[in-house]
Scaffold this active site. Structure first.
Site, PDB file in Angstrom:
ATOM      1  N   LYS A  67      97.904  -2.255  64.123  1.00 27.86           N
ATOM      2  CA  LYS A  67      96.154  -1.763  63.828  1.00 27.86           C
ATOM      3  C   LYS A  67      95.959  -1.943  62.632  1.00 27.86           C
ATOM      4  O   LYS A  67      94.641  -2.612  62.223  1.00 27.86           O
ATOM      5  CB  LYS A  67      96.309   0.263  64.983  1.00 27.86           C
TER       6      LYS A  67
ATOM      7  N   GLU B 269     106.289  -2.013  57.758  1.00 24.71           N
ATOM      8  CA  GLU B 269     107.666  -1.739  58.415  1.00 24.71           C
ATOM      9  C   GLU B 269     107.152  -3.417  58.899  1.00 24.71           C
ATOM     10  O   GLU B 269     107.606  -4.228  59.093  1.00 24.71           O
ATOM     11  CB  GLU B 269     108.135  -1.178  59.913  1.00 24.71           C
TER      12      GLU B 269
ATOM     13  N   GLY C 154      97.090   5.367  67.969  1.00 19.72           N
ATOM     14  CA  GLY C 154      98.124   3.623  67.932  1.00 19.72           C
ATOM     15  C   GLY C 154      98.542   3.962  69.236  1.00 19.72           C
ATOM     16  O   GLY C 154      99.202   3.122  69.799  1.00 19.72           O
ATOM     17  N   ARG C 155      98.256   5.501  69.380  1.00 20.37           N
ATOM     18  CA  ARG C 155     100.144   5.814  70.995  1.00 20.37           C
ATOM     19  C   ARG C 155      99.355   5.650  72.564  1.00 20.37           C
ATOM     20  O   ARG C 155      99.678   5.976  73.348  1.00 20.37           O
ATOM     21  CB  ARG C 155     100.194   7.531  70.489  1.00 20.37           C
TER      22      ARG C 155
ATOM     23  N   GLU D 113     103.605  13.209  68.865  1.00 20.94           N
ATOM     24  CA  GLU D 113     103.031  12.403  67.679  1.00 20.94           C
ATOM     25  C   GLU D 113     101.787  13.118  68.416  1.00 20.94           C
ATOM     26  O   GLU D 113     100.771  13.757  67.607  1.00 20.94           O
ATOM     27  CB  GLU D 113     103.432  11.105  68.172  1.00 20.94           C
TER      28      GLU D 113
ATOM     29  N   HIS E  90     125.841  12.098  84.242  1.00 19.50           N
ATOM     30  CA  HIS E  90     127.401  11.500  83.533  1.00 19.50           C
ATOM     31  C   HIS E  90     127.734  12.042  82.504  1.00 19.50           C
ATOM     32  O   HIS E  90     128.578  11.423  81.245  1.00 19.50           O
ATOM     33  CB  HIS E  90     127.388  10.341  83.934  1.00 19.50           C
TER      34      HIS E  90
ATOM     35  N   LYS F  68     105.229   7.962  55.408  1.00 20.56           N
ATOM     36  CA  LYS F  68     104.713   6.218  54.790  1.00 20.56           C
ATOM     37  C   LYS F  68     104.868   6.738  53.120  1.00 20.56           C
ATOM     38  O   LYS F  68     105.063   6.186  52.637  1.00 20.56           O
ATOM     39  CB  LYS F  68     103.601   6.249  55.791  1.00 20.56           C
TER      40      LYS F  68
END
Ligand code: F6P
Length: 558
Positions: A212, A218, A272-273, A358, A389, A517
């Site tokens: 965005k 990263e 973003g999400r 978030e 399990h 960040k």
């Protein structure tokens, strides 16, 4: 005018009073008392069945929870979101992911305007641009620099620019184009990119740089390394056929060297999400085709319509949110476990972690006060039956009570005989076991039937007893299709929104992430420049010193 602290509202107090009785109920008794309990406490919408009958509720509980939703203004806030009001108050932004999946407006209908801009027009212009590109890649008209069609697509993005595309492409695996192999790289840890690029041919690989902001460290690092990898064989003019961008930041895309003709834009009103519905969904459209991507949007839109137009008492996201509030704020459940009984939903929990944590991982209200109650639970989980399990033991007999969302997909997209009945049997058996438990007299009868001694029976009895009364929801759908998946994601989005309204937090900013960040940026330059570390604590200084030595020594390639 600041909103009243949640625990001071009349509706919340009434719920506290109600909880004083509810905490003594057992769900077995509630089921025994009302054979119609499933009908009373289940809903259907947009291809989803939502069964919330296995919670510690009666119709009184639901009525009181609905009062809370009304008192907190859920309906007005919902309508403000759909209208495009700037409800993201700390960033002064509208929140319009619902507009990304709305069909084109019918002629004569009013346009949704944001700062004078026709949102629907912009959305559909980008969808047209995506369709054109997607069709060309899929039918082999978009060629790499040696004239070969694309075979591998690598999405470089993180957070919302990664989790949604990866989760959806995995969930819709049965719809994938046979020639196209999807890869997702998010971690700045070079092992991620190294593994993804292994065996790929630059001449047939397409990179999507999805960010965005187009500044996320990263993603930009991964994009730079991918560019270097490509340039070992291709040339700079060839980049245009192998790198496209999805972003809101045209200048940064251009500065990186991506032709802005190959940029798919979106807007600051897409969080973003919540961006999987925007051009960030480009890998999905490439993988499953534009028509299926449209079905995915349509499924979400069906849930939007349900959320916007259905009275609160039959409104699935509202009820799901209220059940969550009941468990979190009154029964004090610290986490919510997600149990999708479908292998292709294996990334769904990670997706929900970003969506819910978030969005609502906040302790300050929109009015700047500390929230008077606890907010978002931890979201975690694993696909069934694998989780059974691993950690289900704790869910059955541990000292914490953790609510669970079971997600059941009734019809598989494989034809292997036998598997599906076992899978579904496990899913339903678990929720029944969590609800019923096994009382001492039942356990005793079972042990007696095994003919063991009285002494052994006495010793084993506490271990073979299950308290039950452990809540869960079951969300069921006929099959994993683009539309049902779209509806499922939108359900959780609106649930998250409603909870944010009740807690009075801004669900659309993420200052905690921004904080991390900035700190990492400072340390990165200290690691690289050899400058004396700034004002850190002794622990951080020592770790930096160690890392500097290690970086100077170079990689430890075996
Ligand atoms: O994690 C914080 C965040 O801002 C998310 O909201 C977003 O999805 C992610 O970083 C990636 O940001 P961008 O798309 O700008 O690279």
């Amino acid at each position: 005018m600041p909103l009243t602290a949640l625990n001071d509202t009349a509706a919340y107090r009434a719920l506290q009073h109600h909880h004083a009785a509810a905490k003594n109920w057992h769900m077995r008794d509630l089921f025994a008392a009302n054979p119609q309990r499933f009908d009373a406490f289940s809903l259907e919408a947009a291809g989803l069945l939502f069964d919330y009958s296995k919670n510690r509720i009666t119709s009184d509980s639901v009525a009181l929870l609905l009062n809370l939703a009304r008192e907190r203004g859920v309906e007005a806030q919902r309508d403000a979101m759909f209208r495009g009001e700037k409800i993201n108050s700390t960033e002064h932004r509208a929140v319009l992911h619902t507009a990304l999946r709305a069909p084109p407006k019918s002629p004569g209908a009013p346009a949704l305007l944001l700062d004078g801009q026709d949102v629907g027009h912009d959305v559909h212009a980008v969808l047209d641009q995506m369709k054109d590109f997607v069709d060309r890649v899929r039918d082999g008209r978009w060629l790499g620099y040696t004239g070969l069609p694309i075979t591998d697509i690598v999405n470089l993005g993180i957070g919302g620019s990664h989790l949604g595309p990866q989760m959806v492409c995995t969930a819709l695996r049965s719809f994938l184009h046979p020639r196209l192999h999807m890869h997702f790289v998010s971690n700045v840890d070079g092992h991620d990119l190294q593994e993804a690029l292994h065996g790929l041919n630059p001449a047939t690989t397409l990179f999507i740089v999805a960010s965005k902001t187009f500044t996320t460290r990263e993603t930009m690092m991964n994009a730079q390394s991918a560019r270097n990898w490509f340039l070992q064989q291709g040339t700079v003019p060839d980049l245009a056929r192998h790198f496209v961008a999805v972003s809101t930041n045209k200048e940064a895309v251009s500065a990186f060297g991506i032709d802005t003709d190959n940029m798919f834009p979106f807007w600051d009103w897409v969080g973003g999400r919540y961006s999987v519905w925007s051009a960030i969904g480009l890998p999905i459209a490439l993988a499953v085709g534009f028509d299926h991507f449209s079905d995915f949007l349509a499924g979400a839109h069906a849930m939007d319509t349900h959320f916007r137009d259905t009275p609160l008492e039959r409104n699935m996201p509202v009820i799901q949110a209220l059940i969550g509030i009941w468990n979190r704020n009154f029964f004090n459940s610290e986490s919510l476990s997600i149990a999708p009984y479908h292998q292709d939903l294996r990334h769904f929990t990670a997706y929900l972690q970003q969506l819910e944590m978030e969005s609502n991982g906040k302790r300050i209200t929109k009015d700047g006060e500390v929230v008077s109650v606890v907010t978002c639970p931890f979201i975690w989980g694993e696909v069934g039956t694998n989780g059974q399990h691993a950690f289900f033991q704790l869910l059955h007999q541990g000292s914490d009570i953790t609510p669970i969302d079971f997600i059941a997909v009734l019809r598989p997209t494989h034809a292997l005989p036998g598997h599906q009945a076992i899978l579904l049997a496990n899913c339903f058996a678990q929720s029944e076991a969590f609800m019923r438990g096994k009382q001492p007299d039942e356990a005793r009868t079972e042990l007696q039937a095994q003919g063991i001694s009285d002494a052994e029976l006495k010793a084993l009895l506490p271990h073979k007893t299950f308290t039950g009364n452990r809540p869960s929801n079951t969300i069921a759908m006929e099959a994993m299709t683009p539309a049902t998946l779209g509806a499922l994601i939108a359900l959780y989005e609106h649930k998250t929104f409603v909870q944010g309204v009740i807690w009075n937090v801004n669900s659309f900013d993420q200052w905690g992430v921004e904080f991390g960040k900035v700190l990492a940026k400072n340390i990165e330059s200290e690691l690289l420049t050899g400058a004396r570390p700034a004002d850190h604590d002794a622990s951080t200084n020592a770790l930096i010193a160690r890392a500097r030595k290690a970086l100077a020594a170079g990689p430890a390639i075996p």
